[in-house]
Design a protein around this motif. Structure first.
Motif, short mmCIF file in Angstrom:
data_model
loop_
_atom_site.label_atom_id
_atom_site.label_comp_id
_atom_site.label_asym_id
_atom_site.label_seq_id
_atom_site.Cartn_x
_atom_site.Cartn_y
_atom_site.Cartn_z
N ALA A 414 -16.49 95.79 60.64
CA ALA A 414 -17.59 95.75 59.67
C ALA A 414 -17.09 95.96 58.26
N CYS A 415 -16.15 96.89 58.07
CA CYS A 415 -15.60 97.13 56.73
C CYS A 415 -14.85 95.91 56.22
N LEU A 416 -14.04 95.31 57.06
CA LEU A 416 -13.26 94.14 56.65
C LEU A 416 -14.16 92.97 56.32
N THR A 417 -15.15 92.71 57.18
CA THR A 417 -16.04 91.57 56.96
C THR A 417 -16.85 91.74 55.68
N THR A 418 -17.33 92.95 55.43
CA THR A 418 -18.12 93.19 54.23
C THR A 418 -17.25 93.11 52.98
N MET A 419 -16.05 93.67 53.04
CA MET A 419 -15.16 93.60 51.88
C MET A 419 -14.80 92.15 51.55
N ALA A 420 -14.59 91.34 52.58
CA ALA A 420 -14.29 89.92 52.35
C ALA A 420 -15.45 89.22 51.66
N THR A 421 -16.67 89.52 52.08
CA THR A 421 -17.84 88.90 51.47
C THR A 421 -17.96 89.27 50.00
N LEU A 422 -17.73 90.54 49.67
CA LEU A 422 -17.82 90.97 48.28
C LEU A 422 -16.72 90.35 47.44
N ALA A 423 -15.54 90.14 48.02
CA ALA A 423 -14.40 89.62 47.25
C ALA A 423 -14.44 88.11 47.06
N LEU A 424 -15.28 87.41 47.81
CA LEU A 424 -15.30 85.96 47.71
C LEU A 424 -15.74 85.47 46.34
N TYR A 477 -10.61 88.69 62.92
CA TYR A 477 -11.46 87.78 62.15
C TYR A 477 -11.73 88.34 60.75
N GLY A 478 -12.11 89.61 60.67
CA GLY A 478 -12.38 90.21 59.37
C GLY A 478 -11.16 90.23 58.47
N ALA A 479 -9.98 90.48 59.04
CA ALA A 479 -8.75 90.48 58.25
C ALA A 479 -8.46 89.09 57.71
N CYS A 480 -8.67 88.06 58.53
CA CYS A 480 -8.47 86.68 58.07
C CYS A 480 -9.42 86.35 56.92
N GLN A 481 -10.65 86.82 57.02
CA GLN A 481 -11.60 86.56 55.96
C GLN A 481 -11.20 87.27 54.67
N CYS A 482 -10.63 88.46 54.79
CA CYS A 482 -10.15 89.17 53.59
C CYS A 482 -9.01 88.40 52.93
N PHE A 610 -5.97 77.87 71.97
CA PHE A 610 -7.23 78.09 72.66
C PHE A 610 -7.06 78.22 74.17
N GLY A 611 -5.88 78.51 74.60
CA GLY A 611 -5.69 78.73 76.02
C GLY A 611 -6.18 80.11 76.42
N GLU A 612 -5.96 80.47 77.68
CA GLU A 612 -6.42 81.77 78.15
C GLU A 612 -5.74 82.90 77.38
N GLU A 613 -4.48 82.69 76.99
CA GLU A 613 -3.75 83.70 76.25
C GLU A 613 -3.77 83.42 74.75
N GLY A 614 -4.49 82.38 74.32
CA GLY A 614 -4.48 81.98 72.93
C GLY A 614 -5.48 82.75 72.10
N GLU A 615 -5.50 82.41 70.81
CA GLU A 615 -6.36 83.10 69.86
C GLU A 615 -7.79 82.59 69.96
N ASP A 616 -8.73 83.44 69.58
CA ASP A 616 -10.14 83.07 69.53
C ASP A 616 -10.33 81.97 68.48
N ARG A 617 -11.19 81.00 68.78
CA ARG A 617 -11.40 79.88 67.87
C ARG A 617 -11.91 80.34 66.51
N ARG A 618 -12.76 81.35 66.49
CA ARG A 618 -13.32 81.80 65.22
C ARG A 618 -12.25 82.43 64.35
N VAL A 619 -11.30 83.11 64.96
CA VAL A 619 -10.19 83.69 64.19
C VAL A 619 -9.31 82.59 63.64
N VAL A 620 -9.01 81.58 64.45
CA VAL A 620 -8.21 80.45 63.98
C VAL A 620 -8.91 79.75 62.83
N ASN A 621 -10.22 79.58 62.94
CA ASN A 621 -10.97 78.91 61.89
C ASN A 621 -10.94 79.72 60.59
N ALA A 622 -11.06 81.05 60.70
CA ALA A 622 -10.99 81.90 59.51
C ALA A 622 -9.59 81.84 58.89
#
Length: 943
Positions: A414-424, A477-482, A610-622
């Motif tokens: 939550a902290c990372l996601t909110t900080m990213a939004t404010l910094a955009l 995901y939040g770190a990628c957005q930051c 995106f395999g079973e051991e791969g990264e989440d799609r939303r994280v890759v997109n961020a």
């Protein structure tokens, strides 16, 4: 486990006590399909004791286990609960009614959590029943279902409630507050009326009136029957009921401008508005009521007509807040959030997490509100929290060894996601975050999240770097957005991002190698086992004095999306050994190893994200959103990304089925091509494919089409680029795609198509002849120029006519076919046209009356003129309105300079919005006068 085919009261009580809080027991029980069916059937018939216990078991099974939820859906538990609720009589016992309603609420909310979007952070993409759950949720919010459970809310609020009836009301309100996730569901509940009233309305209203307009817009209706009922519940003294009603109103008002506007206005001159009542509850002694009040106020405030992004694209700063009450609302919310986030805090971690998301919803996509939050210290408080909950010694260990509670991970997200939004939105905020340094423990008292604070703290960039490999998907995901937000600042990108190695970590996520598998050191990373560090002269060079292991992931397997449906050419020379000296590969062995890696990527041999051991799609997109910024022409990381095989990796995303990944991959390609050499343009496009790009220009996804035209626009940023485009794509198909886009109802597609055509009009005489003789292009361009209300769209359309008129002004202008290569003449089906006939075609297309109207226009700016263009409209200086000067004057303003994808589309520096629109209007009028003069008196000009 023994199969249970019948149910009795003793068994149900035993099973209830077993499954509560026991995920393994729930999973085991869900495999017994016979018992699940018997359990569901027992809801429909007496005795009441069995029905009550069955409802309790279903309620427990619905929560916390996707497999158990799937078994209940398969056994038609939602329909059975709806049937049981529909058969309730006034004489039925309140415990039965309460148990059935609670089970229905729990089941509905669990289904909504599977469908999404999530309300409080990311949920893992692990469920295999999302499609099934989506269909179930549609059933639950069908009007026939609403007719069953919404009267329970009305009936309970209209009578004097005892404890059990209050619980029924709370359950229905909680269902609305937690299960409504889409606009369709929101509208269905907001506009609902009992069947009798719907029948009366259907016979009394006139045919052209919509039912929805009769119940929500009138102040006396207070947003409709359900909203009015929930508003009445706010006046009770029960804090649980107040919280549930506030959350329900928040869910209804979110992104619903009509309803939010009704809730913002008082029903009459003697009564307060619903929003005023909501704000008053922020003074409650209950923290849960305070947070629910803030969330409700945020959604009403942001969705109201005056503040909703769709109604005010430039944000509230252009005209100020709509009223003094709006300013009071914002200040109240920020003050409460700041108090909850103050270190040390007496609030629970769950309350602090929700406070972060309330601030996120408040400031999202609004530069003024982001600045207000920053000025009041919100960013600093988030930084202190992140430094408190991150142990400095984690850098020497792996996150997997850290036993971080789930609540702390959710708080971190939550902290990372909110900080990213404010910094955009603002460079000052980005610089504050990038310049954050470790401080002593005396400046950071312990939070409730860290009973044993560390004596030293890490800088924020280091924390972001560590969080990229955190086991919790929302934290990554939040770190990628930051990182994405920070890379919007050029100075931060060129210094801090490169120095700390976080750019290479993001790159590792996109490539499927993982952030924690990349070796950073004090520089940026490794290439073929050699450390590379940025240099001002040549971009990157190997650090021969240090030895490191090769970059991981090179020999990975998988890559099932790579090369899908495409045959790739050989590795381009720019990306291979011919550039080894320019990028620091001083020996042929390194170059051969690199060529092998590129071939492996093209053949699908890279690690699959995106395999079973791969990264989440939303994280890759961020992460890919951050890469969009990191490949701009001013980034020192652009050449190293090209070396490491970024372009083939982007092709795998383009060929995938994920819409946002396709859009962001194309966005990255667009930025890669901006201000690049002709060799880079040619080599990148050899991998992507010219025919493929041509197909993307008519992709059914408007976001992809927009970026495809933007890509062609950047390819055509100079005359050699225009020559390359016409040579490789041909004139007929390309111009046909542009003509179709100029007729599009999607403004973003139309804007980029107009800019693309403006760039192409700066090409050679034969290219201009193709534009002039295309049967659809000039009429579509005239329509755009005459009918578009946006100056940022009229600007490139006018620039195109301005350039074409300049070069056909003289009837003695040499034939545009002169000097054209035989390849060009063979490739394009249209014959070249002399300058004089081109002038006739412009006049025949009806441009003279249109240009005259533009020249005569002196009225005020249209409201829709303010905004929408973003930074791409304003890049470079305006082209001269005069007819002199060298060819290709408009190139400097046509390439895009946007930093990162649309997630925050509409965020622009708002203080100059009106002046920018005035400047664009003046520029369009000046060019129209010059073009009109040339078309009317072309024989007086000698170009």
């Amino acid at each position: 486990m023994t199969t249970i085919r019948t149910v009795d009261l003793a068994q149900l009580k035993q099973i209830k006590n077993t499954v509560i809080g026991n995920p393994s027991a729930k999973l085991q029980l869900s495999t017994d399909s016979s018992f699940i069916r018997a359990l569901v059937e027992s809801l429909k018939k007496p005795p009441d004791e069995i029905r009550i216990e069955s409802a309790h078991v279903i309620s427990s099974l619905s929560y916390g286990s996707d497999q158990a939820l799937a078994a209940l859906i398969q056994a038609d538990a939602p329909q059975a609960l709806l049937y049981a609720l529909s058969q309730l009589a006034p004489s039925d016992r309140l415990p039965l009614r309460s148990a059935l309603v609670r089970a229905f609420r729990t089941l509905a909310v669990s289904v909504a959590d599977i469908v999404g979007p999530s309300q409080w952070g990311l949920r893992p993409y692990t469920s295999l029943i999302r499609a099934q759950a989506k269909g179930t949720l549609e059933i639950l919010f069908h009007i026939s279902s609403l007719d069953i459970f919404l009267p329970l809310l009305m009936n309970a609020s209209a009578t004097e409630m005892n404890h059990t009836s209050t619980q029924i009301t709370i359950s229905i309100a909680q269902l609305l507050g937690n299960a409504i996730r889409s606009h369709e569901q929101r509208a269905a509940v907001a506009e609902w009326l009992p069947p009798v009233e719907r029948a009366k309305l259907g016979t009394s209203n006139r045919g052209w009136e919509k039912t929805s307009s009769l119940g929500l817009t009138s102040p006396s209706r207070m947003g409709g029957l359900v909203a009015r009922c929930l508003t009445g519940l706010l006046k009770t003294k029960d804090t649980k009921l107040q919280e549930a009603a506030l959350l329900a109103l928040a869910a209804l008002a979110k992104d619903h401008p009509i309803l939010a506007s009704a809730l913002s206005r008082p029903p009459d001159k003697d009564s307060p508005s619903t929003l005023s009542l909501v704000i008053s509850l922020s003074k409650s002694r209950s923290p849960d009521v305070q947070l629910a009040s803030c969330l409700c106020a945020v959604h009403i405030f942001r969705a109201s007509t005056s503040n909703h992004p769709s109604k005010n694209p430039t944000g509230s700063a252009a005209l100020g807040y709509a009223s003094t009450s709006d300013d009071t609302t914002v200040r109240t919310i920020i003050n409460i959030v700041n108090r909850i986030l103050t270190v040390p805090s007496t609030e629970t971690i769950q309350c602090q997490t929700k406070a972060c998301y309330i601030l996120y919803y408040l400031a999202m996509d609004d530069a003024t509100l982001c600045q207000a939050a920053f000025d009041r210290g919100c960013v600093e408080k988030l930084a202190i929290i992140l430094q408190n909950i991150t142990r400095p010694d984690i850098a020497a260990r792996q996150w997997d060894e850290e036993d971080e509670p789930e609540s702390i991970s959710a708080f971190r997200e939550a902290c990372l996601t909110t900080m990213a939004t404010l910094a955009l939105s603002d460079n000052d905020i980005r610089r504050f975050i990038a310049d954050s340094h470790p401080v002593s423990s005396t400046s950071h008292p312990a939070t409730s999240a860290t009973p044993n604070p560390s004596p030293q703290y890490l800088p924020l960039l280091h924390i972001f770097h560590l969080c990229l490999s955190h086991p919790h998907v929302g934290v990554r995901y939040g770190a990628c957005q930051c990182v994405r937000a920070l890379t919007r600042a050029v100075a931060v990108l060129r210094t801090s991002i490169v120095d700390c190695g976080i750019g290479m970590a993001i790159f590792g996520i996109v490539m499927g190698w993982g952030a924690k598998g990349v070796d950073y050191g004090s520089g940026t990373g490794t290439v073929n086992g050699k450390r590379v560090v940025p240099t001002a002269a040549s971009g990157f060079e190997p650090d021969a004095g240090r030895s490191n292991k090769p970059s991981p992931g090179i020999s990975g397997s998988g890559g099932r999306d790579a090369g899908k449906g495409r045959a790739y050419p050989h590795s381009p020379s720019y990306l291979g050994s011919s550039s080894e000296l320019a990028y620091g590969f001083g020996d042929s062995a390194s170059a051969r190893a690199y060529d092998s890696r590129i071939a492996m990527i093209m053949a699908g041999g890279m690690g699959d994200a995106f395999g079973e051991e791969g990264e989440d799609r939303r994280v890759v997109n961020a992460a890919l959103s951050a890469i969009c910024n990191l490949v701009n022409d001013f980034s020192p990381l652009r050449p190293i990304f090209l070396q490491q095989g970024l372009v083939p990796r982007l092709v795998t995303f383009l060929n995938g089925a994920e819409p946002t990944l396709r859009q962001n991959a194309l966005w990255t390609v667009k930025n890669l091509l901006r201000k690049s050499s002709l060799e880079i343009k040619r080599d990148v496009m050899d991998i992507i494919g010219w025919e493929y790009l041509l197909e993307l220009l008519r992709d059914p996804d408007d976001n992809v089409r927009e970026q495809a035209f933007n890509t062609v626009r950047n390819l055509a940023e100079n005359e050699p680029g225009v020559d390359l485009i016409f040579k490789e794509m041909g004139g007929e198909q390309l111009l046909e795609r542009i003509a179709s886009a100029l007729d599009s109802s999607e403004d973003d597609v139309l804007l980029q198509a107009a800019y693309t055509l403006a760039n192409l009009s700066n090409g050679s005489d034969i290219h201009q002849a193709l534009i002039l003789t295309h049967p659809r292009l000039l009429p579509s361009l005239r329509k755009t120029l005459a009918e578009s209300p946006r100056p940022d769209i009229r600007r490139p359309a006018m620039a195109c006519i301005f350039e074409l008129s300049r070069n056909i002004a003289s009837p003695h202008h040499p034939s545009s076919s002169a000097g054209a290569s035989s390849h060009d003449r063979d490739r394009n089906s249209k014959p070249a046209t002399a300058g004089g006939s081109g002038r006739k075609e412009i006049i025949a297309a009806g441009f003279l009356p249109t240009l005259r109207r533009i020249c005569e226009y002196t009225g005020p700016l249209h409201g829709s003129h303010l905004g929408g263009g973003g930074s791409s409209v304003l890049g470079g200086g305006p082209p001269s309105a005069g007819g002199s000067g060298n060819r290709g004057h408009a190139y400097g303003v046509q390439h895009t300079s946007s930093l990162g994808p649309h997630a925050n589309h509409g965020i622009t520096p708002n203080t100059g919005a009106v002046l920018r629109s005035l400047h664009l209007e003046e520029e369009v009028v000046a060019q129209a006068r010059a073009a009109l003069d040339r078309l009317e008196h072309g024989d007086l000009y000698h170009v």
